[in-house]
Design an enzyme around this catalytic site. Structure first.
Site, mmCIF file in Angstrom:
data_model
loop_
_atom_site.group_PDB
_atom_site.id
_atom_site.type_symbol
_atom_site.label_atom_id
_atom_site.label_comp_id
_atom_site.label_asym_id
_atom_site.label_seq_id
_atom_site.Cartn_x
_atom_site.Cartn_y
_atom_site.Cartn_z
ATOM 1 N N ARG A 1 -3.966 -10.054 4.684
ATOM 2 C CA ARG A 1 -4.344 -10.037 3.262
ATOM 3 C C ARG A 1 -3.133 -9.541 2.488
ATOM 4 O O ARG A 1 -2.774 -8.371 2.598
ATOM 5 C CB ARG A 1 -5.565 -9.121 3.080
ATOM 6 C CG ARG A 1 -6.095 -9.052 1.650
ATOM 7 C CD ARG A 1 -7.289 -8.109 1.552
ATOM 8 N NE ARG A 1 -7.787 -8.008 0.189
ATOM 9 C CZ ARG A 1 -7.290 -7.170 -0.718
ATOM 10 N NH1 ARG A 1 -6.305 -6.340 -0.410
ATOM 11 N NH2 ARG A 1 -7.778 -7.150 -1.937
ATOM 12 N N LYS B 1 0.803 -1.224 0.000
ATOM 13 C CA LYS B 1 0.000 0.000 0.000
ATOM 14 C C LYS B 1 0.835 1.273 0.000
ATOM 15 O O LYS B 1 2.011 1.260 0.345
ATOM 16 C CB LYS B 1 -0.980 -0.022 1.187
ATOM 17 C CG LYS B 1 -2.174 -0.928 0.884
ATOM 18 C CD LYS B 1 -3.275 -0.830 1.888
ATOM 19 C CE LYS B 1 -4.457 -1.699 1.426
ATOM 20 N NZ LYS B 1 -5.499 -1.806 2.450
HETATM 21 C C1 8Y4 Z 1 -0.962 -1.561 -4.157
HETATM 22 C C2 8Y4 Z 1 -1.633 -2.722 -3.954
HETATM 23 C C3 8Y4 Z 1 -1.512 -0.373 -3.770
HETATM 24 C C4 8Y4 Z 1 -2.887 -2.710 -3.369
HETATM 25 C C5 8Y4 Z 1 -2.770 -0.367 -3.178
HETATM 26 C C6 8Y4 Z 1 -3.453 -1.539 -2.976
HETATM 27 C C7 8Y4 Z 1 -8.152 -4.131 1.979
HETATM 28 C C8 8Y4 Z 1 -9.197 -4.921 1.505
HETATM 29 C C9 8Y4 Z 1 -8.313 -3.811 -0.142
HETATM 30 C C10 8Y4 Z 1 -7.850 -4.136 3.374
HETATM 31 C C11 8Y4 Z 1 -9.636 -5.731 3.609
HETATM 32 C C12 8Y4 Z 1 -5.476 -2.449 -1.929
HETATM 33 C C13 8Y4 Z 1 -10.273 -5.322 -0.717
HETATM 34 C C14 8Y4 Z 1 -6.829 -1.980 -1.592
HETATM 35 N N1 8Y4 Z 1 -7.602 -3.447 0.932
HETATM 36 N N2 8Y4 Z 1 -9.927 -5.731 2.305
HETATM 37 N N3 8Y4 Z 1 -9.287 -4.714 0.175
HETATM 38 N N4 8Y4 Z 1 -8.624 -4.966 4.148
HETATM 39 N N5 8Y4 Z 1 -10.339 -6.502 4.437
HETATM 40 N N6 8Y4 Z 1 -4.699 -1.442 -2.424
HETATM 41 O O1 8Y4 Z 1 -6.972 -3.461 3.887
HETATM 42 O O2 8Y4 Z 1 -5.131 -3.587 -1.799
HETATM 43 S S1 8Y4 Z 1 -8.091 -3.227 -1.768
#
Ligand code: 8Y4
Length: 271
Positions: free
Chosen positions: A237, A203
């Site tokens: 996750r 993130k």
């Molecule tokens: C790079 C990779 C930059 C991924 C941003 C991201 C969560 C979630 C997401 C979380 C739960 C993400 C669906 C966002 N984040 N579900 N989902 N908890 N429970 N961004 O933190 O991965 S999506």
């Protein structure tokens, strides 16, 4: 929990079959690397992600969910739409991962009637605008109050507490300082009677801390994951299952809870 995104690849004209096949190839790899769960998502929940219809979300995710369920994999489906929840549960998904914490009309009922589990995540605002001006007086207290309300709503709707998981929602309507504060005090969330899940993997908070591009955040992600576990997280996750598993193996080898004998009180003895 390994992350599987099922979104059509805009650079290929393979269409739905190609994205299903590549999702299943990726799933096989994450299982081999030691994932206990796979989280299947058909809509980008990132800031500025493009919303899709329930029909499109179902078209993308259901073939993957069905294939993985038939292979005895624990499947979680990342969705906020009751229609998608119902179909996913019917197909055998054991949990719905809802970044909207079952606030959509009909979402609580979909989980209760389907007898599935649910992850209730905190988000301030909505995915389109949440990163504009995140604001809290006390981020830990406010996130905790929200999660307590959603746990109560879920149980009032007939969802058993043993089916519920909470997540502070790193990056969802939070500044870097808010995210760091939440991770520093993650142990505050372990007294709510349900397991704590976290999503820190790759993130932007880790990009801000390290200065690294999303393609180079594996080490930062593993560090954050281990810190979360040390503060009581039970479900991670993640994109990088192998790296996270290796770190957890070291953590578990040293940690007190798992060892017993080896951890009898020791003190420094003189000569
Ligand atoms: C790079 C990779 C930059 C991924 C941003 C991201 C969560 C979630 C997401 C979380 C739960 C993400 C669906 C966002 N984040 N579900 N989902 N908890 N429970 N961004 O933190 O991965 S999506």
């Amino acid at each position: 929990m390994g992350i599987i995104n099922v979104t059509p690849d805009s650079f290929s004209d393979g269409g739905l079959c190609a994205s299903t096949e590549s999702a299943l190839r990726h799933a096989a790899r994450l299982i081999e690397e030691g994932a206990d769960w796979l989280d299947i998502g058909g809509e980008s929940t990132r800031p500025g992600g493009i919303p899709v219809s329930a029909e499109e979300e179902l078209r993308r995710t259901m073939p993957v969910v069905e294939a993985l369920v038939s292979m005895n994999t624990l499947v979680s489906v990342d969705t906020s739409k009751p229609e998608v929840m119902r179909a996913a549960i019917k197909a055998g998904a054991a949990m719905i991962n809802d970044v909207n914490a079952l606030r959509a009309p009909g979402a609580l009922e979909a989980i209760a009637e389907g007898g599935a589990g649910a992850c209730l995540m905190h988000m301030q605002g909505d995915p389109r605008s949440m990163q504009a001006h995140p604001q809290y007086n006390d981020v830990v207290a406010e996130v905790k109050d929200f999660l307590r309300l959603r746990l109560n709503a879920a149980q009032a709707a007939g969802i058993l507490p043993e089916k519920l998981v909470i997540d502070p929602g790193f990056g969802f309507g939070k500044t870097l300082d808010h995210n760091v504060e939440l991770l520093r005090h993650l142990d505050c969330f372990t007294d709510m009677g349900v397991p704590v899940m976290v999503g820190l993997s790759r993130k932007s908070m880790l990009g801000k801390i390290t200065g690294n591009h999303v393609s180079d955040r594996v080490h930062a992600s593993v560090s954050a994951a281990l810190l979360a576990v040390a503060k009581g997280a039970r479900i991670l996750r993640v994109h990088d299952v192998k790296a996270t598993r290796d770190a957890l193996a070291v953590y578990n080898a040293v940690s007190k809870e798992t060892n017993g004998e080896e951890n009898a009180p020791r003190r420094n003895t003189q000569i």
